[in-house]
Design a protein around this motif. Structure first.
Motif, PDB file in Angstrom:
ATOM      1  N   THR A 158      10.255   0.275  -2.423  1.00 48.31           N
ATOM      2  CA  THR A 158      10.109  -0.228  -1.060  1.00 48.31           C
ATOM      3  C   THR A 158      10.546   0.852  -0.075  1.00 48.31           C
ATOM      4  OG1 THR A 158      10.485  -2.496  -1.763  1.00 48.31           O
ATOM      5  CG2 THR A 158      10.856  -2.019   0.554  1.00 48.31           C
ATOM      6  N   GLY A 159       9.704   1.089   0.929  1.00 48.63           N
ATOM      7  CA  GLY A 159       9.975   2.128   1.917  1.00 48.63           C
ATOM      8  C   GLY A 159       9.313   3.454   1.610  1.00 48.63           C
ATOM      9  N   ARG A 160       8.826   3.617   0.403  1.00 52.89           N
ATOM     10  CA  ARG A 160       8.201   4.886   0.003  1.00 52.89           C
ATOM     11  C   ARG A 160       6.708   4.885   0.305  1.00 52.89           C
ATOM     12  NH1 ARG A 160      11.076   7.553  -4.203  1.00 52.89           N
ATOM     13  NH2 ARG A 160       9.745   9.279  -3.629  1.00 52.89           N
ATOM     14  N   LEU A 161       6.142   6.068   0.447  1.00 50.92           N
ATOM     15  CA  LEU A 161       4.718   6.256   0.670  1.00 50.92           C
ATOM     16  C   LEU A 161       4.005   6.256  -0.681  1.00 50.92           C
ATOM     17  CD1 LEU A 161       2.885   6.778   3.123  1.00 50.92           C
ATOM     18  CD2 LEU A 161       3.045   9.209   2.587  1.00 50.92           C
ATOM     19  N   VAL A 162       2.908   5.493  -0.782  1.00 50.76           N
ATOM     20  CA  VAL A 162       2.203   5.320  -2.048  1.00 50.76           C
ATOM     21  C   VAL A 162       0.707   5.523  -1.849  1.00 50.76           C
ATOM     22  CG1 VAL A 162       1.698   3.658  -3.881  1.00 50.76           C
ATOM     23  CG2 VAL A 162       3.934   3.662  -2.826  1.00 50.76           C
ATOM     24  N   ALA A 163       0.088   6.276  -2.757  1.00 51.49           N
ATOM     25  CA  ALA A 163      -1.371   6.437  -2.768  1.00 51.49           C
ATOM     26  C   ALA A 163      -1.929   5.429  -3.770  1.00 51.49           C
ATOM     27  CB  ALA A 163      -1.757   7.849  -3.176  1.00 51.49           C
ATOM     28  N   VAL A 164      -2.860   4.597  -3.310  1.00 47.43           N
ATOM     29  CA  VAL A 164      -3.404   3.511  -4.118  1.00 47.43           C
ATOM     30  C   VAL A 164      -4.895   3.703  -4.321  1.00 47.43           C
ATOM     31  CG1 VAL A 164      -3.769   1.008  -4.221  1.00 47.43           C
ATOM     32  CG2 VAL A 164      -1.670   1.922  -3.204  1.00 47.43           C
ATOM     33  N   ALA A 165      -5.351   3.435  -5.542  1.00 49.17           N
ATOM     34  CA  ALA A 165      -6.784   3.352  -5.845  1.00 49.17           C
ATOM     35  C   ALA A 165      -7.002   1.962  -6.438  1.00 49.17           C
ATOM     36  CB  ALA A 165      -7.205   4.421  -6.843  1.00 49.17           C
ATOM     37  N   THR A 166      -7.944   1.215  -5.861  1.00 48.92           N
ATOM     38  CA  THR A 166      -8.205  -0.139  -6.344  1.00 48.92           C
ATOM     39  C   THR A 166      -9.270  -0.109  -7.438  1.00 48.92           C
ATOM     40  OG1 THR A 166      -9.952  -0.601  -4.757  1.00 48.92           O
ATOM     41  CG2 THR A 166      -7.681  -1.080  -4.060  1.00 48.92           C
ATOM     42  N   ARG A 167      -9.409  -1.217  -8.115  1.00 48.49           N
ATOM     43  CA  ARG A 167     -10.409  -1.330  -9.187  1.00 48.49           C
ATOM     44  C   ARG A 167     -11.834  -1.251  -8.637  1.00 48.49           C
ATOM     45  NH1 ARG A 167      -7.727  -2.143 -13.685  1.00 48.49           N
ATOM     46  NH2 ARG A 167      -5.734  -3.227 -13.650  1.00 48.49           N
ATOM     47  N   THR A 168     -12.004  -1.482  -7.331  1.00 48.20           N
ATOM     48  CA  THR A 168     -13.333  -1.386  -6.714  1.00 48.20           C
ATOM     49  C   THR A 168     -13.631   0.039  -6.253  1.00 48.20           C
ATOM     50  OG1 THR A 168     -12.476  -1.989  -4.532  1.00 48.20           O
ATOM     51  CG2 THR A 168     -13.284  -3.786  -5.935  1.00 48.20           C
ATOM     52  N   GLY A 169     -12.657   0.951  -6.402  1.00 48.30           N
ATOM     53  CA  GLY A 169     -12.872   2.342  -6.032  1.00 48.30           C
ATOM     54  C   GLY A 169     -12.339   2.727  -4.669  1.00 48.30           C
ATOM     55  N   GLU A 170     -11.793   1.769  -3.936  1.00 46.92           N
ATOM     56  CA  GLU A 170     -11.228   2.074  -2.621  1.00 46.92           C
ATOM     57  C   GLU A 170      -9.923   2.843  -2.791  1.00 46.92           C
ATOM     58  OE1 GLU A 170      -9.860  -0.255   1.439  1.00 46.92           O
ATOM     59  OE2 GLU A 170     -10.240  -1.414  -0.378  1.00 46.92           O
ATOM     60  N   ARG A 171      -9.686   3.800  -1.892  1.00 41.72           N
ATOM     61  CA  ARG A 171      -8.464   4.601  -1.929  1.00 41.72           C
ATOM     62  C   ARG A 171      -7.822   4.599  -0.551  1.00 41.72           C
ATOM     63  NH1 ARG A 171      -8.176   7.828  -6.439  1.00 41.72           N
ATOM     64  NH2 ARG A 171     -10.072   7.908  -7.668  1.00 41.72           N
ATOM     65  N   PHE A 172      -6.494   4.456  -0.533  1.00 37.74           N
ATOM     66  CA  PHE A 172      -5.762   4.503   0.725  1.00 37.74           C
ATOM     67  C   PHE A 172      -4.305   4.844   0.431  1.00 37.74           C
ATOM     68  CE2 PHE A 172      -6.007   0.169  -0.796  1.00 37.74           C
ATOM     69  CZ  PHE A 172      -4.688  -0.250  -0.771  1.00 37.74           C
ATOM     70  N   THR A 173      -3.602   5.235   1.475  1.00 34.50           N
ATOM     71  CA  THR A 173      -2.183   5.558   1.374  1.00 34.50           C
ATOM     72  C   THR A 173      -1.431   4.685   2.361  1.00 34.50           C
ATOM     73  OG1 THR A 173      -2.692   7.838   0.770  1.00 34.50           O
ATOM     74  CG2 THR A 173      -0.473   7.411   1.578  1.00 34.50           C
ATOM     75  N   GLY A 174      -0.325   4.128   1.908  1.00 37.73           N
ATOM     76  CA  GLY A 174       0.471   3.277   2.775  1.00 37.73           C
ATOM     77  C   GLY A 174       1.920   3.249   2.330  1.00 37.73           C
ATOM     78  N   ARG A 175       2.759   2.712   3.182  1.00 35.66           N
ATOM     79  CA  ARG A 175       4.194   2.612   2.898  1.00 35.66           C
ATOM     80  C   ARG A 175       4.492   1.203   2.377  1.00 35.66           C
ATOM     81  NH1 ARG A 175       7.629   6.281   3.792  1.00 35.66           N
ATOM     82  NH2 ARG A 175       6.267   7.354   5.263  1.00 35.66           N
ATOM     83  N   VAL A 176       5.180   1.113   1.249  1.00 33.89           N
ATOM     84  CA  VAL A 176       5.523  -0.172   0.647  1.00 33.89           C
ATOM     85  C   VAL A 176       6.550  -0.878   1.531  1.00 33.89           C
ATOM     86  CG1 VAL A 176       6.432  -1.344  -1.392  1.00 33.89           C
ATOM     87  CG2 VAL A 176       5.125   0.774  -1.664  1.00 33.89           C
TER      88      VAL A 176
END
Length: 83
Positions: A11-29
């Motif tokens: 929590t509070g850290r920056l995370v790069a996410v890739a979803t099963r549908t292929g979408e990619r984004f970066t956000g803070r938990v």
């Protein structure tokens, strides 16, 4: 990050996410709920169900935003008595 406890621990850290549908984004938990993580992505909160996450990796940050706003506080002196 694969389990809820991984998200909660980061929590509070920056995370790069890739979803099963292929979408990619970066956000803070922001939160780790029972079934999903809540991230802040581009200033908006986004709920991401764990089941939809293909990969999620914590990003290295040299200076986190909440730390850079604070002035440096003097630490304890070094063992040799200086500093």
């Amino acid at each position: 990050l694969t389990l809820r406890r991984h998200w909660r621990r980061n929590t509070g850290r920056l995370v790069a996410v890739a979803t099963r549908t292929g979408e990619r984004f970066t956000g803070r938990v922001r939160e780790a709920e029972d079934e999903a993580a809540v991230l802040e992505v581009d200033g908006a909160r986004r709920r991401v169900p764990y089941a939809e996450v293909a990969t999620a990796r914590v990003q290295v940050e040299l200076s986190r935003p909440d730390e850079s706003d604070e002035p440096d506080e003097p630490g304890p002196p070094d063992q040799d008595g200086e500093g």
